[in-house]
Design a protein around this motif. Structure first.
Motif, PDB file in Angstrom:
ATOM      1  N   TYR A  35       2.392   4.695  -1.084  1.00 12.53           N
ATOM      2  CA  TYR A  35       2.019   5.961  -1.716  1.00 12.53           C
ATOM      3  C   TYR A  35       3.202   6.908  -1.668  1.00 12.53           C
ATOM      4  O   TYR A  35       3.943   6.942  -0.688  1.00 12.53           O
ATOM      5  CB  TYR A  35       0.840   6.631  -0.978  1.00 12.53           C
ATOM      6  CG  TYR A  35      -0.487   5.950  -1.208  1.00 12.53           C
ATOM      7  CD1 TYR A  35      -0.805   4.786  -0.536  1.00 12.53           C
ATOM      8  CD2 TYR A  35      -1.410   6.499  -2.094  1.00 12.53           C
ATOM      9  CE1 TYR A  35      -2.030   4.149  -0.753  1.00 12.53           C
ATOM     10  CE2 TYR A  35      -2.635   5.879  -2.312  1.00 12.53           C
ATOM     11  CZ  TYR A  35      -2.941   4.709  -1.639  1.00 12.53           C
ATOM     12  OH  TYR A  35      -4.141   4.090  -1.858  1.00 12.53           O
TER      13      TYR A  35
ATOM     14  N   GLY B 136      -0.712   3.492  -4.207  1.00 11.79           N
ATOM     15  CA  GLY B 136      -1.112   2.220  -3.618  1.00 11.79           C
ATOM     16  C   GLY B 136      -0.496   1.045  -4.348  1.00 11.79           C
ATOM     17  O   GLY B 136      -1.161   0.327  -5.082  1.00 11.79           O
TER      18      GLY B 136
ATOM     19  N   ASP C  42       0.818  -1.201   0.000  1.00 16.46           N
ATOM     20  CA  ASP C  42       0.000   0.000   0.000  1.00 16.46           C
ATOM     21  C   ASP C  42       0.863   1.268   0.000  1.00 16.46           C
ATOM     22  O   ASP C  42       0.642   2.183   0.789  1.00 16.46           O
ATOM     23  CB  ASP C  42      -0.906  -0.029   1.238  1.00 16.46           C
ATOM     24  CG  ASP C  42      -2.261   0.571   0.907  1.00 16.46           C
ATOM     25  OD1 ASP C  42      -2.600   0.630  -0.287  1.00 16.46           O
ATOM     26  OD2 ASP C  42      -2.961   0.987   1.847  1.00 16.46           O
TER      27      ASP C  42
END
Ligand SMILES: Nc1ncnc2c1ncn2[C@@H]1O[C@H](COP(=O)(O)OP(=O)(O)OP(=O)(O)O)[C@@H](O)[C@H]1O
Ligand SMILES: [Mg+2]
Length: 262
Positions: free
Chosen positions: A14, A25, A12
């Motif tokens: 970013y 993500g 995940d």
């Protein structure tokens, strides 16, 4: 390495630069001894992803684990992390005033505090490993781009990394020099080195990679066994990207032959 741990595990992830959300993500892992190639159009976030894996960039959110240890933990010892991860860039960044051996020993001495004899022994062994036994005393200015890139690979290997990251290692090379560098990378793969490679060399991806990850717009669009993704992509975006890479005549006319405009 902890039993069962991935060599690299990205969860995940970013990354934004100001209002530009570049990684949106990202999830994937690289198993120990696996070779994973990352492909995708210019600006899709491939370099940013690699730079987040060795903390040259700080992720905005998400976690990266290397050999089970979370490197995105704010308490982490950055130098210790970077020692475990070798990185090779498109530009070789060798010190021009140092010989090949000097370039391959300097970080061993300064960062790892190895004695000169030991650093030189390890440096020579790694220059031999990349096929440069006869260039140990040569200065970068007397080496071809392909030889300089092999010195850069030897420099990374001399630190004894657990994983190696490559960011378009052959994109700056004349076409006739690409094969030697890819040959060295293929040898490393055969030795069982864990490698995460951003490349536009589709034949390398197909023949050497275990898996291919296709990124576009800061997300992983598709991933799978290299032969499957390259020969039989499932997503339209992957298909259209591959048709441009595999048929350079269809691509805009800048950038080296066989490469994607970067
Ligand atoms: N240090 C930075 N500061 C601001 N923006 C950045 C920075 N690094 C990258 N970017 C932006 O992030 C986006 C993705 O860049 P990145 O270099 O990761 O793409 P890439 O997939 O490696 O492209 P290429 O194939 O051209 O190398 C681009 O819009 C770029 O302008
Ligand atoms: Mg890039």
């Amino acid at each position: 390495m902890k039993d069962g741990a991935s060599a690299i595990e990205i969860r995940d992830l970013y990354k934004s630069f100001g209002t530009n959300e570049v990684l949106r993500g990202i999830d994937f892992h690289v198993d120990p001894g696996e070779v994973v190639c990352v492909i995708g159009p210019s600006g899709s976030g491939k370099s940013t992803l690699l730079r987040c894996v060795n903390l040259l960039e700080l992720p905005s959110a998400g976690t990266v684990r290397v050999a089970g240890a979370e490197i995105t933990d704010p308490e982490v010892d950055l130098d210790a992390v970077r020692r475990r991860i070798g990185m090779v860039f498109q530009s070789f960044n060798l010190f021009p005033h140092l010989t090949a051996l000097g370039n391959v020993t300097i970080a061993q001495r300064k960062v790892l505090k190895r004695a000169r004899d030991e650093a030189e022994r390890i440096g020579r062994a790694n220059l031999e490993r990349v096929g440069l036994a006869d260039k140990i005393d040569a200065y970068p200015g007397k080496l071809s781009g392909g030889q300089q890139q092999r010195v850069a690979i030897a420099r990374a290997l001399a630190m004894g990394p657990e994983v190696m990251l490559f960011d378009e290692p052959t994109s700056a090379l004349d076409p006739e020099l690409v094969g030697d560098v890819l040959g060295v990378m293929r040898g490393l793969a055969e030795e069982g080195m864990t490698m995460l490679v951003v490349t536009h060399e589709m034949s390398f991806a197909r023949e050497v990679a275990d898996r291919v990850v296709f990124m576009d717009g800061g997300v992983v669009v598709e991933e799978g066994p290299a032969a499957r993704v390259v020969s039989d992509p499932r997503h339209e975006r992957t298909r259209s990207f591959l048709s441009r890479v595999l048929d350079p005549a269809a691509a805009p006319a800048h950038g080296p032959a066989g490469d994607v405009p970067g």
